[in-house]
Design a protein around this motif. Structure first.
Motif, PDB file in Angstrom:
ATOM      1  N   PRO A 118       0.492  -1.332   0.081  1.00 18.82           N
ATOM      2  CA  PRO A 118      -0.024  -0.046   0.260  1.00 18.82           C
ATOM      3  C   PRO A 118       1.197   1.561  -0.234  1.00 18.82           C
ATOM      4  CG  PRO A 118      -0.205  -1.919   2.166  1.00 18.82           C
ATOM      5  CD  PRO A 118       0.792  -2.310   1.298  1.00 18.82           C
ATOM      6  N   LEU A 119       0.230   2.074  -1.032  1.00 16.88           N
ATOM      7  CA  LEU A 119       0.733   3.727  -0.887  1.00 16.88           C
ATOM      8  C   LEU A 119      -0.221   4.417  -0.027  1.00 16.88           C
ATOM      9  CD1 LEU A 119       3.057   5.350  -1.870  1.00 16.88           C
ATOM     10  CD2 LEU A 119       2.422   5.433  -4.063  1.00 16.88           C
ATOM     11  N   LEU A 120       0.337   4.393   1.074  1.00 22.06           N
ATOM     12  CA  LEU A 120      -0.963   4.735   1.853  1.00 22.06           C
ATOM     13  C   LEU A 120      -1.054   6.447   2.133  1.00 22.06           C
ATOM     14  CD1 LEU A 120      -3.454   3.481   3.622  1.00 22.06           C
ATOM     15  CD2 LEU A 120      -1.862   3.144   5.560  1.00 22.06           C
ATOM     16  N   VAL A 121      -2.418   6.712   1.938  1.00 22.84           N
ATOM     17  CA  VAL A 121      -2.182   8.205   2.704  1.00 22.84           C
ATOM     18  C   VAL A 121      -4.054   8.314   3.238  1.00 22.84           C
ATOM     19  CG1 VAL A 121      -2.577  10.564   2.496  1.00 22.84           C
ATOM     20  CG2 VAL A 121      -1.582  10.069   0.818  1.00 22.84           C
ATOM     21  N   PRO A 122      -3.839   7.771   4.581  1.00 25.83           N
ATOM     22  CA  PRO A 122      -5.416   7.717   5.194  1.00 25.83           C
ATOM     23  C   PRO A 122      -6.428   8.602   5.476  1.00 25.83           C
ATOM     24  CG  PRO A 122      -2.754   7.615   6.716  1.00 25.83           C
ATOM     25  CD  PRO A 122      -2.750   8.225   5.523  1.00 25.83           C
ATOM     26  N   GLU A 123      -5.621   9.057   4.902  1.00 27.18           N
ATOM     27  CA  GLU A 123      -7.644  10.284   4.202  1.00 27.18           C
ATOM     28  C   GLU A 123      -8.068   9.800   3.509  1.00 27.18           C
ATOM     29  OE1 GLU A 123      -4.692  11.797   5.805  1.00 27.18           O
ATOM     30  OE2 GLU A 123      -5.615  13.197   7.899  1.00 27.18           O
ATOM     31  N   ILE A 124      -6.886   8.908   2.354  1.00 23.85           N
ATOM     32  CA  ILE A 124      -7.584   8.959   0.829  1.00 23.85           C
ATOM     33  C   ILE A 124      -7.141   7.532   0.598  1.00 23.85           C
ATOM     34  CG2 ILE A 124      -6.476   9.713  -1.523  1.00 23.85           C
ATOM     35  CD1 ILE A 124      -5.062  11.473  -0.607  1.00 23.85           C
ATOM     36  N   ASN A 125      -6.758   6.234   0.997  1.00 23.19           N
ATOM     37  CA  ASN A 125      -7.098   5.075   0.167  1.00 23.19           C
ATOM     38  C   ASN A 125      -7.227   4.302   1.463  1.00 23.19           C
ATOM     39  OD1 ASN A 125      -4.524   6.069   0.559  1.00 23.19           O
ATOM     40  ND2 ASN A 125      -3.333   4.850  -1.099  1.00 23.19           N
ATOM     41  N   ALA A 126      -7.515   4.931   2.813  1.00 24.77           N
ATOM     42  CA  ALA A 126      -6.930   3.409   3.586  1.00 24.77           C
ATOM     43  C   ALA A 126      -8.193   1.804   3.330  1.00 24.77           C
ATOM     44  CB  ALA A 126      -8.077   3.883   5.203  1.00 24.77           C
ATOM     45  N   ASP A 127      -8.936   2.278   2.533  1.00 20.01           N
ATOM     46  CA  ASP A 127      -9.126   0.438   2.204  1.00 20.01           C
ATOM     47  C   ASP A 127      -7.512  -0.689   1.174  1.00 20.01           C
ATOM     48  OD1 ASP A 127      -9.081   2.259  -0.595  1.00 20.01           O
ATOM     49  OD2 ASP A 127     -10.867   0.950  -1.874  1.00 20.01           O
ATOM     50  N   ASN A 138       5.916 -14.031   5.846  1.00 16.87           N
ATOM     51  CA  ASN A 138       5.761 -14.606   7.376  1.00 16.87           C
ATOM     52  C   ASN A 138       5.432 -14.151   7.550  1.00 16.87           C
ATOM     53  OD1 ASN A 138       7.001 -15.767   5.521  1.00 16.87           O
ATOM     54  ND2 ASN A 138       9.357 -15.331   5.700  1.00 16.87           N
ATOM     55  N   GLY A 139       4.061 -13.291   8.114  1.00 13.09           N
ATOM     56  CA  GLY A 139       3.564 -12.759   8.688  1.00 13.09           C
ATOM     57  C   GLY A 139       3.731 -10.564   9.384  1.00 13.09           C
ATOM     58  N   GLY A 140       5.039 -10.564   8.560  1.00 11.73           N
ATOM     59  CA  GLY A 140       5.455  -9.515   8.630  1.00 11.73           C
ATOM     60  C   GLY A 140       4.628  -8.691   7.566  1.00 11.73           C
ATOM     61  N   CYS A 141       4.942  -7.124   7.430  1.00 12.63           N
ATOM     62  CA  CYS A 141       4.162  -6.389   6.200  1.00 12.63           C
ATOM     63  C   CYS A 141       5.133  -5.353   5.939  1.00 12.63           C
ATOM     64  CB  CYS A 141       2.822  -6.275   6.343  1.00 12.63           C
ATOM     65  SG  CYS A 141       2.637  -5.268   7.657  1.00 12.63           S
ATOM     66  N   ILE A 142       5.411  -4.774   4.864  1.00 14.37           N
ATOM     67  CA  ILE A 142       5.629  -3.295   4.233  1.00 14.37           C
ATOM     68  C   ILE A 142       4.409  -2.544   3.964  1.00 14.37           C
ATOM     69  CG2 ILE A 142       6.977  -1.888   2.848  1.00 14.37           C
ATOM     70  CD1 ILE A 142       8.758  -4.566   2.669  1.00 14.37           C
ATOM     71  N   VAL A 143       4.260  -1.007   4.554  1.00 13.62           N
ATOM     72  CA  VAL A 143       3.550  -0.037   3.974  1.00 13.62           C
ATOM     73  C   VAL A 143       4.166   0.730   4.021  1.00 13.62           C
ATOM     74  CG1 VAL A 143       1.736   0.974   5.066  1.00 13.62           C
ATOM     75  CG2 VAL A 143       1.017  -1.110   5.975  1.00 13.62           C
ATOM     76  N   THR A 144       3.728   1.656   2.701  1.00 12.59           N
ATOM     77  CA  THR A 144       4.541   3.153   2.489  1.00 12.59           C
ATOM     78  C   THR A 144       3.789   4.312   2.403  1.00 12.59           C
ATOM     79  OG1 THR A 144       4.528   2.668  -0.022  1.00 12.59           O
ATOM     80  CG2 THR A 144       6.697   1.714   0.859  1.00 12.59           C
ATOM     81  N   ASN A 145       4.764   5.107   2.699  1.00 12.57           N
ATOM     82  CA  ASN A 145       3.965   6.618   2.610  1.00 12.57           C
ATOM     83  C   ASN A 145       4.457   7.369   1.240  1.00 12.57           C
ATOM     84  OD1 ASN A 145       3.244   8.453   4.563  1.00 12.57           O
ATOM     85  ND2 ASN A 145       5.008   9.050   5.038  1.00 12.57           N
ATOM     86  N   PRO A 146       3.801   8.369   0.910  1.00 10.25           N
ATOM     87  CA  PRO A 146       4.151   8.346  -0.752  1.00 10.25           C
ATOM     88  C   PRO A 146       4.746   9.976  -0.623  1.00 10.25           C
ATOM     89  CG  PRO A 146       1.776   8.857  -0.339  1.00 10.25           C
ATOM     90  CD  PRO A 146       2.748   8.306   1.012  1.00 10.25           C
ATOM     91  N   ASN A 147       5.946   9.904  -1.433  1.00 13.79           N
ATOM     92  CA  ASN A 147       6.798  11.195  -1.637  1.00 13.79           C
ATOM     93  C   ASN A 147       6.330  12.636  -0.515  1.00 13.79           C
ATOM     94  OD1 ASN A 147       7.351  13.823  -3.202  1.00 13.79           O
ATOM     95  ND2 ASN A 147       8.936  12.231  -3.283  1.00 13.79           N
ATOM     96  N   CYS A 148       6.673  13.108  -0.430  1.00 17.62           N
ATOM     97  CA  CYS A 148       6.626  14.769   0.537  1.00 17.62           C
ATOM     98  C   CYS A 148       5.702  15.874  -0.288  1.00 17.62           C
ATOM     99  CB  CYS A 148       7.893  14.937   1.254  1.00 17.62           C
ATOM    100  SG  CYS A 148       9.240  15.508   0.320  1.00 17.62           S
ATOM    101  N   SER A 149       5.967  15.781  -1.983  1.00 16.14           N
ATOM    102  CA  SER A 149       5.531  16.445  -2.429  1.00 16.14           C
ATOM    103  C   SER A 149       3.983  15.958  -2.496  1.00 16.14           C
ATOM    104  CB  SER A 149       6.681  16.749  -3.140  1.00 16.14           C
ATOM    105  OG  SER A 149       7.172  17.652  -3.678  1.00 16.14           O
ATOM    106  N   THR A 150       4.281  14.944  -2.996  1.00 20.51           N
ATOM    107  CA  THR A 150       2.873  13.627  -3.604  1.00 20.51           C
ATOM    108  C   THR A 150       1.884  14.063  -2.229  1.00 20.51           C
ATOM    109  OG1 THR A 150       4.015  11.962  -4.380  1.00 20.51           O
ATOM    110  CG2 THR A 150       1.902  11.270  -4.497  1.00 20.51           C
ATOM    111  N   ILE A 151       2.166  13.717  -1.124  1.00 26.06           N
ATOM    112  CA  ILE A 151       1.122  13.844  -0.054  1.00 26.06           C
ATOM    113  C   ILE A 151       0.761  15.135  -0.002  1.00 26.06           C
ATOM    114  CG2 ILE A 151       0.870  13.302   2.287  1.00 26.06           C
ATOM    115  CD1 ILE A 151       3.252  11.250   2.881  1.00 26.06           C
ATOM    116  N   GLY A 152       1.140  16.076   0.384  1.00 29.09           N
ATOM    117  CA  GLY A 152       0.368  17.264   0.579  1.00 29.09           C
ATOM    118  C   GLY A 152      -0.827  17.797  -0.861  1.00 29.09           C
ATOM    119  N   MET A 153       0.123  16.930  -2.383  1.00 28.89           N
ATOM    120  CA  MET A 153      -0.867  17.677  -4.090  1.00 28.89           C
ATOM    121  C   MET A 153      -2.185  16.737  -3.109  1.00 28.89           C
ATOM    122  SD  MET A 153       0.099  16.872  -7.334  1.00 28.89           S
ATOM    123  CE  MET A 153       0.469  14.997  -8.062  1.00 28.89           C
TER     124      MET A 153
END
Ligand code: NAP
Length: 348
Positions: A118-127, A138-153
Motif C-alpha cells: 500500500p502507498l498509503l495516505v490514511p485520509e485517501i486510500n485506507a482500503d 511470514n506475517g510481517g508486512c511493508i506499508v509505505t508513505n508517499p513522496n513528501c510533495s505527492t502527499i500534499g498534492m
C-alpha cells in the motif's frame, strides 16, 4: 494507555532528518513508545545523543538520548519499525525486517510501487491496506508513505477527484531544504538561489498519485487514469513544500463548489480520532498572500494541507497553491498516521 501498555517501536535511520522527526513525534505518543533506535554502522554502538546532530527545535528527549544506537538488523525486540532510511539502503533492509515478521512503515521510495504494497495516505486510500494480506512476508508486512510533495498534492486532489473527476494536473513545486535530508544541500548552492532540479522527484509526482487515487482490486491497485506533469525546484526554505497546481476536471465545477469540497473533506483518521490526525485535513485561505511556509507549515500539528489562491485558469480549469509540511505530513507524521490507522483497524 499507561506507558508499560504502550506498543514498543523502533526507528530505523533514527539519526536522519526524518528519523529525528519520528523521535520528536513519538516522544509523548499515547499508543507507541520508542524502545530502539538504529542507523548505519557509523552510528551503531554510540549513544544516540553522540551519534545524532539534533537539529529540531524541541529538546532531544532524555530517554532517547541515552539509548545505544543499534545496527539495522532484523533482531530488534520491537515488532513495529518506522523507517527513515536512506533510499540507497532501505530496500533490502526493510524487506529483511518484513521477512522476519516485522511490520515496517516506511518513508523510502524503494517499495512504494510494489504491486502488493500500500502507498498509503490514511485520509485517501485506507482500503488499500487490505493489500498487506496478499504479501508473502511470514506475517510481517511493508506499508509505505508517499513522496513528501505527492502527499500534499493528493490531499488537495482527492476531494476534487471524488466530486468532479480529474483529467489532467500540472504542478510546479518549491521544495524545502529539509526534504534533502541532513546535511543536505550545501549553503553555497542554495543561498541567494533556486535549484531547478531535484533528482528523481518529478517521476514520483507523476506516478504516485495514480496509485494512491487508484482502486483496490483484490491483489493490486488499478491506477487512476489521468495525467500529471511535474517540475520540481529546491528553494531556501527550511521546512514546508509549496506547490502551484493546475487542474483540468472531468465535470464542470464552480469555485464555491471546489472550496466546499475541500472544506467538507474528512475521512477515516478523523472518524477514528487518531492521535496524529489533523482535525481538518484541508485549510483554505481567502487571503491572496497565503499560504506561506514559514507561517502555515505547522497548522494542525503540521498534518494539514493549506490551500489558497483558487482561481480560473485559461489553459486548465483551475489553479491554486498548496503548502504542506514535508517532514511532518510528508514523512514521519504521515507514517505515524499510517501506523495509527493500522492499529485502529486491528492490523498491528
Ligand atoms: P537523511 O537525513 O540522510 O538520513 C538517512 C538515515 O539513513 C540516517 O539515519 C543514516 O544513518 C541512515 N543510513 C544511511 N546509510 C545507512 C546504512 N548503510 N545502513 C543503515 N542506515 C543507514 O535522510 P532523510 O531526509 O531523513 O530521508 C530518509 C528517507 O525518507 C529517504 O528515503 C527519503 O527519500 C525519505 N523521505 C524524506 C523526506 C524529507 O522531507 N526529508 C520526506 C519524505 C521521504 P547515519 O546517520 O548513521 O548515517
Amino acid at each position: 494507555m499507561s506507558s508499560n501498555e504502550k506498543i514498543p517501536v523502533a526507528v530505523l535511520g533514527a539519526t536522519g532528518s526524518v528519523g529525528q522527526k519520528f523521535i520528536e513525534l513519538l516522544a509523548n505518543h499515547p499508543w507507541f513508545q520508542i524502545e530502539e533506535v538504529a542507523a548505519s554502522e557509523r552510528s551503531a554502538g554510540k549513544l544516540y545523543k553522540d551519534a545524532v546532530n539534533w537539529i529540531l527545535a524541541s529538546p532531544l528527549p532524555k530517554d532517547i538520548a541515552g539509548l545505544t544506537v543499534k545496527e539495522c538488523e532484523p533482531n530488534l525486540k520491537s515488532k513495529i519499525v518506522f523507517s527513515g532510511l536512506d533510499s540507497s539502503v532501505a530496500g533490502p533492509i526493510e524487506e529483511a525486517f518484513a521477512k522476519k515478521g516485522y511490520v515496517v512503515v516506511s518513508n523510502s521510495k524503494n517499495h512504494r510501487m510494489d504491486k502488493d504494497v500500500p502507498l498509503l495516505v490514511p485520509e485517501i486510500n485506507a482500503d488499500h491496506l487490505e493489500l498487506v494480506k496478499t504479501q508473502n512476508y511470514n506475517g510481517g508486512c511493508i506499508v509505505t508513505n508517499p513522496n513528501c510533495s505527492t502527499i500534499g498534492m493528493v490531499l488537495a486532489l482527492k476531494p476534487l477527484a471524488d466530486k468532479f473527476g480529474l483529467e489532467a494536473v500540472n504542478v510546479v513545486t518549491m521544495q524545502a531544504l529539509s526534504g534533502a535530508g541532513y546535511p543536505g544541500v550545501s549553503s553555497l548552492d542554495i543561498i541567494d538561489n533556486v535549484i531547478p532540479f531535484i533528482s528523481g522527484e518529478e517521476p514520483k509526482l507523476e506516478t504516485e498519485p495514480l496509485k494512491i487515487l487508484g482502486k483496490f482490486a483484490k491483489d493490486h491497485i488499478e491506477d487512476e487514469n489521468f495525467k500529471v506533469s511535474a517540475q520540481c525546484n529546491r528553494v531556501a526554505v527550511v521546512d514546508g513544500h509549496t506547490e502551484c497546481v493546475q487542474v483540468k476536471l472531468k465535470k464542470k465545477a464552480s469555485i464555491e463548489e471546489i472550496k466546499e469540497a475541500w472544506l467538507n473533506f474528512s475521512a477515516e483518521p478523523q472518524k477514528y480520532n487518531l492521535p496524529t490526525a489533523p482535525v481538518h485535513p484541508i485549510y483554505y485561505f481567502e487571503e491572496d498572500k497565503y499560504p506561506q511556509p514559514r507561517i502555515h507549515r505547522n497548522i494542525d500539528k503540521g498534518m494539514a494541507v493549506s490551500i489558497g489562491r483558487l482561481r480560473e485558469d485559461p489553459i486548465f480549469d483551475y489553479k491554486f497553491v498548496i503548502l504542506s509540511h514535508n517532514t511532518n505530513r510528508g514523512a514521519a507524521g504521515g507514517a505515524l498516521l499510517c501506523a495509527e490507522l493500522m492499529k485502529a483497524k486491528g492490523l498491528l
